[in-house]
Write a protein that holds these residues in place. Structure first.
Motif, PDB file in Angstrom:
ATOM      1  N   ASP A   1       0.832  -1.198   0.000  1.00 49.57           N
ATOM      2  CA  ASP A   1       0.000   0.000   0.000  1.00 49.57           C
ATOM      3  C   ASP A   1       0.872   1.256   0.000  1.00 49.57           C
ATOM      4  O   ASP A   1       0.613   2.205  -0.745  1.00 49.57           O
ATOM      5  CB  ASP A   1      -0.952  -0.005   1.201  1.00 49.57           C
ATOM      6  CG  ASP A   1      -1.893   1.175   1.164  1.00 49.57           C
ATOM      7  OD1 ASP A   1      -2.616   1.334   0.160  1.00 49.57           O
ATOM      8  OD2 ASP A   1      -1.890   1.961   2.139  1.00 49.57           O
ATOM      9  N   ILE A   2       1.902   1.265   0.831  1.00 49.04           N
ATOM     10  CA  ILE A   2       2.853   2.390   0.852  1.00 49.04           C
ATOM     11  C   ILE A   2       3.503   2.537  -0.519  1.00 49.04           C
ATOM     12  O   ILE A   2       3.590   3.644  -1.071  1.00 49.04           O
ATOM     13  CB  ILE A   2       3.939   2.167   1.930  1.00 49.04           C
ATOM     14  CG1 ILE A   2       3.343   2.285   3.330  1.00 49.04           C
ATOM     15  CG2 ILE A   2       5.104   3.147   1.751  1.00 49.04           C
ATOM     16  CD1 ILE A   2       4.288   1.832   4.437  1.00 49.04           C
TER      17      ILE A   2
ATOM     18  N   ASN B   1      -0.905  -1.126 -10.461  1.00 46.46           N
ATOM     19  CA  ASN B   1       0.352  -0.398 -10.664  1.00 46.46           C
ATOM     20  C   ASN B   1       0.847  -0.435 -12.107  1.00 46.46           C
ATOM     21  O   ASN B   1       1.312   0.581 -12.629  1.00 46.46           O
ATOM     22  CB  ASN B   1       1.446  -0.931  -9.736  1.00 46.46           C
ATOM     23  CG  ASN B   1       1.192  -0.592  -8.285  1.00 46.46           C
ATOM     24  OD1 ASN B   1       0.321   0.218  -7.955  1.00 46.46           O
ATOM     25  ND2 ASN B   1       1.935  -1.211  -7.394  1.00 46.46           N
TER      26      ASN B   1
ATOM     27  N   HIS C   1       2.438   6.537  -7.063  1.00 48.34           N
ATOM     28  CA  HIS C   1       1.534   7.578  -7.576  1.00 48.34           C
ATOM     29  C   HIS C   1       2.148   8.964  -7.372  1.00 48.34           C
ATOM     30  O   HIS C   1       1.965   9.840  -8.214  1.00 48.34           O
ATOM     31  CB  HIS C   1       0.162   7.472  -6.907  1.00 48.34           C
ATOM     32  CG  HIS C   1      -0.692   6.390  -7.489  1.00 48.34           C
ATOM     33  ND1 HIS C   1      -1.874   6.639  -8.130  1.00 48.34           N
ATOM     34  CD2 HIS C   1      -0.524   5.046  -7.531  1.00 48.34           C
ATOM     35  CE1 HIS C   1      -2.409   5.501  -8.552  1.00 48.34           C
ATOM     36  NE2 HIS C   1      -1.603   4.514  -8.188  1.00 48.34           N
ATOM     37  N   GLU C   2       2.856   9.135  -6.288  1.00 54.03           N
ATOM     38  CA  GLU C   2       3.487  10.433  -6.021  1.00 54.03           C
ATOM     39  C   GLU C   2       4.589  10.725  -7.048  1.00 54.03           C
ATOM     40  O   GLU C   2       4.607  11.793  -7.648  1.00 54.03           O
ATOM     41  CB  GLU C   2       4.062  10.429  -4.600  1.00 54.03           C
ATOM     42  CG  GLU C   2       4.507  11.777  -4.121  1.00 54.03           C
ATOM     43  CD  GLU C   2       4.823  11.762  -2.631  1.00 54.03           C
ATOM     44  OE1 GLU C   2       5.991  12.016  -2.294  1.00 54.03           O
ATOM     45  OE2 GLU C   2       3.913  11.496  -1.822  1.00 54.03           O
TER      46      GLU C   2
ATOM     47  N   ARG D   1       2.462   1.643  -3.416  1.00 53.58           N
ATOM     48  CA  ARG D   1       1.504   2.161  -4.401  1.00 53.58           C
ATOM     49  C   ARG D   1       1.334   3.671  -4.262  1.00 53.58           C
ATOM     50  O   ARG D   1       1.344   4.413  -5.247  1.00 53.58           O
ATOM     51  CB  ARG D   1       0.158   1.467  -4.231  1.00 53.58           C
ATOM     52  CG  ARG D   1      -0.908   1.934  -5.212  1.00 53.58           C
ATOM     53  CD  ARG D   1      -2.177   1.110  -5.026  1.00 53.58           C
ATOM     54  NE  ARG D   1      -3.140   1.405  -6.069  1.00 53.58           N
ATOM     55  CZ  ARG D   1      -4.224   2.141  -5.878  1.00 53.58           C
ATOM     56  NH1 ARG D   1      -4.483   2.650  -4.696  1.00 53.58           N
ATOM     57  NH2 ARG D   1      -5.061   2.360  -6.864  1.00 53.58           N
ATOM     58  N   ARG D   2       1.184   4.134  -3.038  1.00 52.46           N
ATOM     59  CA  ARG D   2       1.020   5.577  -2.822  1.00 52.46           C
ATOM     60  C   ARG D   2       2.254   6.360  -3.266  1.00 52.46           C
ATOM     61  O   ARG D   2       2.141   7.419  -3.880  1.00 52.46           O
ATOM     62  CB  ARG D   2       0.683   5.868  -1.360  1.00 52.46           C
ATOM     63  CG  ARG D   2      -0.764   5.513  -1.029  1.00 52.46           C
ATOM     64  CD  ARG D   2      -1.190   5.936   0.352  1.00 52.46           C
ATOM     65  NE  ARG D   2      -0.730   4.950   1.329  1.00 52.46           N
ATOM     66  CZ  ARG D   2       0.056   5.205   2.356  1.00 52.46           C
ATOM     67  NH1 ARG D   2       0.462   6.424   2.591  1.00 52.46           N
ATOM     68  NH2 ARG D   2       0.418   4.251   3.194  1.00 52.46           N
TER      69      ARG D   2
END
Length: 191
Positions: free
Chosen positions: A58-59, A87, A65-66, A61-62
């Motif tokens: 989850d980290i 992803n 995106h950043e 993935r975030r």
């Protein structure tokens, strides 16, 4: 220039080739694992241990995106990054994806030299390591092969061969950056 994402198994050369290709292309190089460690002030191994694989992914993935919001970057992803959530599709819509491909024997040889640095392979014999890599590649290649381009990262063992590979990779990325809509069709280009 839209982001370029390097994907592939560990020891395929995402960081080694990516860092030098970014210099040639005059773009910023981002190693996603290092980016995560800097943001969370913890090693990836520690985040994995504390939060489990689901929490770490989850980290990841975030943070993907950043960094995908940045222009003029070359991002070396983690080996598992394309295999979770959406992803792979996300990277393909945001920029250009390049799969650095290498054979099981080559990856095994490289990882045997770097076992101390790689917690997932520490303590494995050469035979166990080869079996492990083959199993993981079988699971992950479905995702890897969705990349816009496939780059043969097999031959880089000396400084000279790394320089040649970086030049080939940089040319591929420059050509890809000139395409009108990167990520709009999984046209695989072996290089």
């Amino acid at each position: 220039m839209k982001p370029i994402f390097l994907i592939g198994y560990m020891a395929a050369g995402k960081t080694t080739l990516g860092r030098r290709a970014a210099e040639l292309l005059q773009v910023e190089f981002i190693d996603l694992d290092a980016y995560i460690e800097a943001r969370y002030r913890k090693r990836v191994a520690d985040l994995f241990a504390e939060r489990g694989e689901a929490g770490f992914r989850d980290i990841e993935r975030r943070m993907l995106h950043e960094v995908a919001e940045f222009d003029n970057v070359l991002v070396a992803t983690g080996g598992g990054t394309p295999c979770f959530f959406d992803n792979m599709d996300y990277m393909r819509t945001r920029g250009v994806t390049v799969y650095l491909s290498a054979s099981v024997p080559t990856l095994c040889r490289r990882l045997l030299r770097a076992r101390v640095k790689r917690p997932l392979v520490m303590g494995k014999s050469a035979e166990e390591l080869g079996d492990y890599i083959a199993q993981m590649l079988k699971q992950r290649e479905t995702y890897y092969l969705q990349a816009d381009h496939t780059f043969n990262a097999e031959q880089y063992e000396s400084t000279h061969s790394v320089d040649e590979a970086v030049c080939r990779l940089s040319r591929l990325m420059q050509e890809s950056a000139g395409e009108s809509s990167p990520g709009s069709g999984a046209q695989t280009t072996p290089v």
